[in-house]
Design an enzyme around this catalytic site. Structure first.
Site, PDB file in Angstrom:
ATOM      1  N   ASP A 307      16.185  -9.295   5.260  1.00 53.99           N
ATOM      2  CA  ASP A 307      14.769  -9.153   4.913  1.00 53.99           C
ATOM      3  C   ASP A 307      14.355 -10.436   4.181  1.00 53.99           C
ATOM      4  OD1 ASP A 307      12.191  -8.253   4.558  1.00 53.99           O
ATOM      5  OD2 ASP A 307      12.778  -6.223   4.010  1.00 53.99           O
ATOM      6  N   GLU A 500       4.090  -1.924   1.073  1.00 51.91           N
ATOM      7  CA  GLU A 500       5.367  -1.953   0.346  1.00 51.91           C
ATOM      8  C   GLU A 500       5.207  -1.416  -1.090  1.00 51.91           C
ATOM      9  OE1 GLU A 500       7.961  -5.270   1.174  1.00 51.91           O
ATOM     10  OE2 GLU A 500       6.759  -5.842   2.904  1.00 51.91           O
TER      11      GLU A 500
HETATM   12  C1  BGC Z   1       9.425  -6.450   4.607  1.00 49.55           C
HETATM   13  C2  BGC Z   1       9.937  -6.401   6.030  1.00 49.55           C
HETATM   14  C3  BGC Z   1       9.235  -7.426   6.884  1.00 49.55           C
HETATM   15  C4  BGC Z   1       9.382  -8.789   6.244  1.00 49.55           C
HETATM   16  C5  BGC Z   1       8.767  -9.916   7.048  1.00 49.55           C
HETATM   17  C6  BGC Z   1       9.354  -7.863   4.052  1.00 49.55           C
HETATM   18  O1  BGC Z   1       8.642  -7.908   2.871  1.00 49.55           O
HETATM   19  O2  BGC Z   1      10.244  -5.649   3.793  1.00 49.55           O
HETATM   20  O3  BGC Z   1       9.769  -5.111   6.541  1.00 49.55           O
HETATM   21  O4  BGC Z   1       9.739  -7.404   8.176  1.00 49.55           O
HETATM   22  O5  BGC Z   1       8.779  -8.757   4.968  1.00 49.55           O
HETATM   23  O6  BGC Z   1       7.401  -9.911   6.987  1.00 49.55           O
END
Ligand code: BGC
Length: 627
Positions: A307, A500
């Protein structure tokens, strides 16, 4: 004699050689091509393949100079010219650089097209996964996967960081809406359908050489992202997102593993670990889960993409963090900008013997295999076949169907729904009735989403205006204040966009202003209908009696007409709750796994998992007053 014998035995020898060689003289197998490349690669070139940098973290020339294997657009990572053309040009410029290198290894570009190609202006925005969970329709979800793949490919992108395979256990989590359900079986079924839609080559598609995968899916976040405990997150401002999962191994396996096994069996070739921890250790550092379980036990042959900057969270010392993460099984490091720091650590770690060359070869082998399977060596640029797909009428119709099927009818006293298209006057109330941004939620145009109507689509207000007869007047008030009375009032309330951990909330309620709009509209409407736009169930026990009908519409995306299709009765309500709908904040976390079957009265949820009026087996709820 001797002279004739010699040519004969030579002929025999040649024939044997031919028989041995002919079968391998056809098109070379991907494995051979990968090994061939690997043999020619320097350590620097191999490390470059293991890097994915955000598009804003590189300068022109970096991709070629550092052999960078992958670039991403994170949430909101659009080019200045946010159009199909603009995206194609941006991706092609990176690809030009990658192909100018000695070995001409193509670049793999990744994006979060989690409910359609959300960053792209003009894309079709489908309901977030929670809404798809309510549809219980795997074929529809498969088609959405394919439509999304087409829109993503149209911009020259071959990699989508989706689907989320979390079975979210606590709706206070800001990523609840990214999950199909709290039920692992439903997550398993719909995650599989979406993956197949993204990855399967459509029948009318002409694949590139070696191409086996249409667009690369990324089941995420491995493992147990939806199983963390409230209050354990160490990320600033977060409470449960990126937190700690305090469960024993059996519980973890029972709740979260099956959807990954299914995805691997169906050909998943990229998986993203979770930012979260298991009993105090970050998942990105868990060799047991990443290598022993995912790669060996489940048989995952693809690449593990970290991630965003997640390796940084493993340890304060970045060297230790990188060594731990790569040895745990991470094959490609997703980095915001400091890729040079990663390169120098990797070089040092190999020199010190802390990371073996075998581990690096294994990672690069996986990455190159994926690039071959996507046909990138043959067709590295935007797919010429799918340019017109973005925001196409066909895709919008599909999204509209998804919206229709995602609606859950929570309450319908006196059968007030369906609404009458010929009513003399309909009041529409609430600013959320007129906002594509709100109805789309996070991961739309920007990471956290936006409030306004930037993304083309149909708001609920517009959809109502388009649905009614020419004799019907539709009056709109953002505050719900109307001068005259109407037979029907439709109020739209709910959550404003977030993504998030920014959406972690311990109190899930309607805002004071939303409650005020309902109160205002109640005064001038004979029948009141509330539509809730939200990324999860909200606590509405105190408001539920203020309206005659309640509809949970989740985060439907750009096609608001899907809501009016059902409100006005052209289609029936068929959606079922993908999450338990609690009665009070004190009950949280509440889900099918921690709810005793005989929970009665005030201990029971307001609406149980699977509930939805109009659906067989769901009877209207008896309202009770609870303290
Ligand atoms: C998220 C992921 C995402 C990544 C790229 C992260 O903050 O947890 O789900 O794919 O960012 O954008």
């Amino acid at each position: 004699m001797i002279r004739t014998q010699q040519p004969r035995s030579l002929f025999f020898l040649l024939s044997v050689l031919l028989i041995i060689l002919v079968p391998s003289c056809g098109p070379r197998q991907v494995e051979d091509r990968v090994e061939d490349l690997l043999r020619q690669m320097t350590l620097q070139e191999k490390i470059g393949q293991m890097i994915q940098v955000s598009k804003d973290g590189v300068r022109p020339g970096d991709v070629a100079e550092y052999f960078i294997g992958s670039i991403l657009s994170p949430g909101g990572g659009s080019p200045i010219n946010n159009s199909v053309e603009g995206w194609r040009e941006m991706v092609a410029a990176f690809q030009d650089e990658a192909l100018s290198t000695r070995l001409e290894i193509p670049l793999l570009y990744g994006v979060d097209a989690v409910h359609g190609h959300g960053n792209l202006l003009g894309a079709t925005i489908f309901p977030h996964q929670i809404g798809l969970g309510a549809t219980r329709n795997p074929e529809l979800v498969r088609q959405i996967g394919q439509a999304t793949a087409e829109e993503v490919l149209a911009t020259g992108i071959h990699w989508n960081f989706a689907p989320v395979l979390a079975a979210a256990q606590d709706i206070r989590w800001g990523r609840t809406y990214e999950a199909y359900s709290e039920d692992p079986a439903l997550v398993d079924q719909l995650g599989a359908a979406y993956l197949q839609g993204l990855q399967t080559l459509p029948e009318d598609y002409t694949p590139a050489e070696d191409q086996k995968i249409f667009v690369l899916a990324t089941p995420k976040h491995f493992l147990g992202d939806g199983g963390t405990t409230w209050g354990t997150s160490e990320t600033e401002g977060y409470h449960i997102d990126q937190g700690d999962m305090l469960l024993d191994e059996l519980a973890v396996r029972n709740l979260f593993l099956q959807p990954y096994q299914t995805a691997v069996d169906l050909g998943a070739m990229s998986v993203m670990p979770s930012y979260s921890s298991w009993n105090g250790v970050k998942m990105h550092a868990q060799q047991y889960w990443l290598t022993d379980v995912l790669k060996e036990e489940l048989g995952f042959g693809g690449l593990i993409i970290s991630d965003y900057n997640a390796l940084l969270q493993i340890d304060e010392d970045y060297y230790t963090a990188v060594v731990t993460g790569i040895n745990a099984g991470v094959d490609m490091n997703m980095i915001s900008s400091d890729f040079k720091g990663f390169i120098s650590i990797m070089e040092k770690a190999v020199a010190n013997g802390d990371i073996s060359e075998d581990r690096i070869d294994d990672a690069v082998r996986r990455i190159l295999t994926v690039k071959f399977m996507l046909g990138l060596f043959d067709r590295p640029y935007a797919d010429p076949q799918s340019v017109d797909q973005v925001g196409s009428e066909e895709h919008r119709q599909l999204a509209r169907q998804a919206v229709r099927e995602s609606l859950v009818l929570l309450k319908n006293d006196q059968q007030v729904l369906p609404l009458d298209k010929n009513a003399a006057l309909i009041h529409v109330a609430g600013m959320k009735a007129d906002s594509i941004g709100v109805q789309s939620g996070g991961w739309t145009i920007t990471w956290q989403g936006i409030m306004g109507n930037l993304q083309p689509g149909t708001t609920i207000l517009e959809a109502i205006q388009e649905s009614v007869s020419s004799d019907t007047r539709v009056e709109y008030s953002s505050k719900g204040s109307f001068e005259s009375s109407a037979e029907y009032g439709v109020v739209v309330v709910g959550e404003t966009p977030y993504a998030e951990g920014a959406g972690d909330k311990d109190e899930l309620r309607l805002s004071e202003s939303d409650i005020k709009v309902i109160q205002n509209a109640r005064e001038t409407s004979e029948y009141l209908i509330v539509v809730i736009l939200s990324g999860r169930p909200l606590i509405i026990s105190e408001q539920v009696q203020m309206a005659d009908a309640w509809v949970a519409a989740w985060l439907p995306g750009t096609e608001g007409s899907g809501i009016t299709d059902v409100l006005f009765g052209d289609y029936p309500f068929t959606g079922k709750l993908p999450f338990t709908w609690p009665r009070s904040n004190e009950q949280l976390p509440m889900n099918i796994h921690n709810l005793t079957e005989n929970a009665q009265g005030c201990d029971a949820p307001l609406f149980p998992f699977g509930y939805g009026l109009g659906v067989a087996g769901s009877a209207p709820i008896e309202w009770i007053d609870c303290p």
